[in-house]
Design a protein around this motif. Structure first.
Motif, PDB file in Angstrom:
ATOM      1  N   VAL A  30       8.215   1.123   1.336  1.00  0.00           N
ATOM      2  CA  VAL A  30       7.362   0.948   2.108  1.00  0.00           C
ATOM      3  C   VAL A  30       6.786   2.241   2.806  1.00  0.00           C
ATOM      4  CG1 VAL A  30       8.307  -1.441   2.785  1.00  0.00           C
ATOM      5  CG2 VAL A  30       8.971   0.653   4.022  1.00  0.00           C
ATOM      6  N   LYS A  31       5.267   1.952   3.223  1.00  0.00           N
ATOM      7  CA  LYS A  31       4.860   3.258   4.125  1.00  0.00           C
ATOM      8  C   LYS A  31       3.980   2.768   5.040  1.00  0.00           C
ATOM      9  CE  LYS A  31       1.635   4.272   0.345  1.00  0.00           C
ATOM     10  NZ  LYS A  31       0.933   5.241  -0.537  1.00  0.00           N
ATOM     11  N   GLY A  32       3.423   3.526   6.037  1.00  0.00           N
ATOM     12  CA  GLY A  32       2.185   2.903   6.654  1.00  0.00           C
ATOM     13  C   GLY A  32       0.927   2.765   6.286  1.00  0.00           C
ATOM     14  N   ASP A  33       0.212   1.888   6.531  1.00  0.00           N
ATOM     15  CA  ASP A  33      -1.174   1.848   5.966  1.00  0.00           C
ATOM     16  C   ASP A  33      -2.273   2.651   6.804  1.00  0.00           C
ATOM     17  OD1 ASP A  33      -3.572   1.046   4.939  1.00  0.00           O
ATOM     18  OD2 ASP A  33      -3.399  -0.928   5.499  1.00  0.00           O
ATOM     19  N   PRO A  34      -2.865   3.736   6.294  1.00  0.00           N
ATOM     20  CA  PRO A  34      -3.632   4.461   6.779  1.00  0.00           C
ATOM     21  C   PRO A  34      -5.017   4.097   7.237  1.00  0.00           C
ATOM     22  CG  PRO A  34      -3.462   5.141   4.500  1.00  0.00           C
ATOM     23  CD  PRO A  34      -2.428   4.269   4.892  1.00  0.00           C
ATOM     24  N   GLU A  35      -5.344   2.877   6.722  1.00  0.00           N
ATOM     25  CA  GLU A  35      -6.545   2.186   6.734  1.00  0.00           C
ATOM     26  C   GLU A  35      -6.315   1.175   8.012  1.00  0.00           C
ATOM     27  OE1 GLU A  35      -7.955   0.987   3.048  1.00  0.00           O
ATOM     28  OE2 GLU A  35      -8.531   2.726   2.355  1.00  0.00           O
TER      29      GLU A  35
END
Length: 885
Positions: A30-35
């Motif tokens: 998982v990673k953060g959604d930059p949008e």
């Protein structure tokens, strides 16, 4: 090729966007959604560790009746028959649903529809009652609707941000990072933290007001009285858009400065500094959370805050307004669909006959609830006294989280018929269910959630449904159909969302704040592609980001807001000599609610691995407590045992204890067993921040610390707390009497076969004893025992579970309890994202890293979610101060 799915974090109300990637091997990252507008790519430690919590260990995979596996048809038929029979014999108010902010909006919508429109009772309430019901009540009193006026962007645009009853750094970490970044970019921005404790959030504060518990009403009354005589008063806004200003100011003016200092515990200088900051800073946002809401005067606190923003017209404009920070990912969604016992769907009022008629006509339902149902605390009292005879609990763990938790457990145990829908087979609540229904978890379910700034986002599935688990909305629809109700023929969540959107627009025409009619005709393709949006989004209007109330337009009949004349609660002498301390409960950085999810992650247990009670040093000395002792906390409702943490951050007379630990992870640490079922008279929200307790040292003959490759079971100890660790488990132990045969005890606790003999050490004089069990080169378990709290390098000991142990010297090093020169001890974990310990940070500081940024470059600590940056700064300050002596 790996497959990426954009979804939403299932933790706090920030509502961060997450990108989940499933590799060809099935591994999830998982990673953060930059949008995503809420987090712009950031994630906190909990969000970063989501992939570590989605295993099937402990999952409920099949329906169960009486503890035995059943098929869905049998289980659903039984539930429908029992509820129908109970209603037929005792009326619709004899059944109840207790639901959760962990549900998706589509789940929530159907549960509310079934109970209020078809069963005909309003006996549906939610664990969100425990976190933000006072905000709802305060909004409705002031605005005529449950409207959050502003957006997250306002925190970045403001020149003054007030955080009251909010440990933003630990409870809403991504918002904290956005605020910290804004202050770094604009150093003239001022931040005020109002909290009895000096929390990690104070790291960025220009002013910390260590207020007395429940002193908030008095503080904001004093502010209102000050503003009414200052140039900050906006008489044009007050006249054009409000009512009740005179009465509110008259009530506020009754508190003299001596009374204010007494009620708040603050000095006149502190009060005047705060009043001056608010007066002279137009762009002011006041954020409030559980420290405001979880109070017997919570609704009055909310209105006292709102009064100050109405008086200055600082509402609904960029960088201005009161802002409620919700605790759960879909607490707002539950409010939108009427998941609270005193509300209807789509922000309509159950007490309004026109609204009731409107909802009933839209649903084409046979009936509609005509009065509010039982709110959470009263609901379980009604279960206890037999008024409620059939109860369905969905996605929550009230035996841990409800006040007077032992009484709640007894009520559920005595209830004739209890259904629990959950993803785990064994929680403190599922143990008492007659029927268990397996639900989908995060990564498996599909629907929408709404965050604290009114932003609707999709939670999308990227994992297959395990076993026979089903969506909560499907379970509700099937039960409704089996109860003989039409109107529940749903096959996909988009059908439910579209109906929810259509109801929000039905006969609305701007008369209600919540309107997402633009999505009423949504099909499966559009639902699949839905991007985060902020309501309102009425039909036929251009999509926009919207604030409320800059130009009035409130939702009372005259379109004017209401000042609410409130009075500061009087602190009575209710604390007798038996309960002289004040308990304040709350969250810690890396755990969530009752740990049923975060407890699966070794990384999230690395920072704080056992329950603790935080005391001021003078209080600890008066009671006879030393750091790392065990303490027994008591109230008229129960008893818990926790570790002692002595800290200058804590105010004298106050004790802070986290609310996460349950009976699966600790022997006696369900802190809500101590909390009284006292509630706010308007909102029904319980008071969890101001509880009278007593404390005394827990006397133990033997203390222990153990690590084990297998999960400990049958821990026959007077105190124990276990936590997941890399490669196995760790356990803290205490015994009031020594065990006769420690080898036998370890075999039972850690599942070690009789053929494996321990390597041991004992010192009769000191009382220290150590045992270690090996299977070949692999460490199975080791235990360290002492007459005092065990001093051992814990993270190093945990690390031995994953290390090979070929030679005898390495095995004896384990018995010694300390690493050799070739294995430096990392120390207690500070950064959970990268598992960086305090000793490594201190080493970097001694090497010349004298800023948080420098430590981050050297060690990576604090460079991911940033939640530990305040703690790192404290370590730096401590090291530099010691070096200067």
């Amino acid at each position: 090729m790996p497959v990426e799915t954009k979804t939403t974090c299932p933790y706090c109300g920030v509502g961060c966007g997450v990108i989940a990637t499933v590799a060809n091997t099935g591994t999830v990252t998982v990673k953060g959604d930059p949008e995503h507008p809420a987090n712009l790519g950031r994630l906190c430690s909990k969000g970063s560790a989501l992939a570590e919590t989605i295993d099937l260990d402990g999952r409920l995979l099949y329906p169960e009746i009486g503890g035995k596996r059943a098929d869905w048809d049998t289980a659903l038929d039984l539930v429908a028959a029992k509820f129908s029979q109970t209603i037929a014999e005792h009326g619709p108010d004899s059944v109840a649903f207790y639901v959760s902010g962990q549900l998706l909006t589509e789940d929530y919508y159907l549960a509310n529809k079934l109970m209020k429109g078809f069963i005909g009772s309003a006996n549906i309430d939610t664990n969100s009652r425990l976190c933000m019901a006072s905000s709802v009540a305060g909004h409705r009193r002031a605005f005529g609707s449950d409207t959050v006026p502003g957006t997250y962007e306002d925190l970045e645009l403001a020149d003054l941000v007030i955080l009251t009853g909010s440990n933003l750094a630990w409870c809403h970490p991504v918002l904290y990072q956005r605020l910290a970044a804004a202050k770094t970019a604009r150093p003239d921005m001022k931040i005020v933290v109002i909290d009895p404790r000096r929390t990690m959030t104070c790291d960025i504060a220009d002013l910390h007001l260590a207020i007395r518990p429940d002193g908030d009403v008095a503080l904001f009354l004093g502010l209102l009285a000050h503003l009414a005589k200052s140039p900050a008063l906006n008489p044009d806004y007050v006249t054009a858009h409000t009512q009740g200003f005179g009465a509110a100011v008259s009530a506020a003016a009754m508190l003299s400065m001596p009374a204010l200092t007494e009620r708040t515990g603050l000095t006149p200088e502190e009060l005047q500094r705060f009043f001056h900051l608010f007066e002279t800073t137009e762009k002011t946002v006041t954020c409030y959370s559980q420290g405001v809401n979880q109070s017997s005067s919570g609704t009055d606190k909310v209105n006292a805050i709102i009064n100050c923003h109405l008086a200055t017209g600082r509402i609904g404009r960029p960088g201005m307004g009161p802002f409620s920070l919700t605790g759960q990912p879909n607490a707002m969604g539950g409010r939108e669909v009427g998941g609270l016992a005193n509300m209807l769907a789509a922000h309509m009022a159950i007490e309004n006959p026109e609204d009731r008629d409107r909802v009933q006509r839209f649903w084409a339902s046979p009936t509609i609830a005509t009065k509010p149902g039982q709110k959470a605390v009263d609901m379980f009292k009604a279960v206890a006294d037999g008024r409620i005879k059939a109860l369905w609990i969905m996605a929550t763990n009230p035996v841990v989280s409800m006040p007077d938790a032992d009484a709640v457990r007894a009520a559920i145990e005595a209830c004739p018929f209890v259904v629990v829908s959950d993803i785990l087979r064994e929680t403190d609540t599922t143990l008492h269910a007659h029927v268990l229904l397996p639900s989908l978890g995060w990564g498996e379910k599909d629907g929408t959630v709404t965050n604290s700034e009114r932003r609707v986002s999709r939670q999308r599935s990227f994992l297959a449904s395990p076993g026979e688990a089903k969506a909560d909305w499907w379970q509700v629809a099937e039960i409704a159909r089996r109860m003989g109700f039409d109107g529940f023929a749903y096959t996909t969540p988009v059908q439910i969302f579209a109906e929810h959107a259509a109801l929000s627009a039905f006969e609305n025409d701007g008369s209600r704040d919540f309107d997402i009619g633009a999505y009423a005709d949504m099909d499966a393709t559009a639902y699949g592609e839905l991007k985060p949006f902020q309501w309102p989004q009425p039909t036929g209007r251009v999509r926009q980001e919207t604030r409320f109330f800059a130009d009035g337009g409130f939702y009372h009949a005259d379109n004017k807001a209401r000042f609410i004349a409130v009075e500061a609660p009087v602190e009575t002498d209710r604390r007798d000599a038996r309960y002289p301390l004040t308990l304040n409960t709350g969250r810690i950085r890396d755990h969530w609610h009752t740990m049923t999810r975060t407890g699966k992650s070794a990384r999230l247990s690395a920072h704080i691995a056992e329950p603790f009670a935080e005391f001021h040093p003078r209080d600890a000395m008066d009671i006879g407590l030393r750091p790392a002792d065990l303490v027994k906390l008591e109230s008229p409702h129960g008893t818990v045992i926790t570790r002692v943490l002595v800290s200058e951050r804590q105010a004298r007379g106050d004790v802070f204890v986290p609310m996460h630990w349950n009976d699966q992870f600790a022997a006696t640490a369900r802190i809500d067993t101590l909390v009284s079922p006292l509630t706010d008279p308007v909102s029904g929200q319980p008071a969890a921040k101001n509880v009278a307790i007593a404390a005394r040292r827990f006397e133990a003959e033997v203390y222990g610390f153990a690590v084990s490759s297998a999960k400990p079971v049958a821990l026959s100890a007077d105190y124990w707390a276990i936590a997941k660790a890399e490669g196995g488990w760790r356990a803290e132990l205490a015994f009031q009497e020594p065990v006769e045969d420690w080898t036998r005890w370890c075999r039972a606790a850690f599942g070690i076969s009789a053929g494996i003999e321990p390597l041991g050490y004992a010192d009769r004089q000191s009382g220290e004893q150590r045992l270690a069990f090996f299977d070949g080169e692999r460490l199975l378990a080791t235990i360290f025992l002492s007459r005092q709290p065990v001093a051992v390098a814990r993270n190093w000991a945990v690390g031995q579970l994953q290390s090979p142990h070929f030679d005898l010297r390495k095995r004896f090093a384990i018995i010694a309890g300390r690493p050799g020169a070739d294995q430096p001890d990392p120390g207690a974990t500070v950064c959970s994202c990268y598992l960086i310990g305090v000793n490594r940070i201190i080493s970097a500081i001694r090497g010349g890293c004298h800023s948080v940024e420098a430590v981050g470059r050297e060690t990576n600590a604090g460079t991911n979610c940033g939640s530990c940056r305040a703690e790192i700064r404290g370590i730096i300050d401590g090291c530099l101060a010691a070096a200067a002596e």
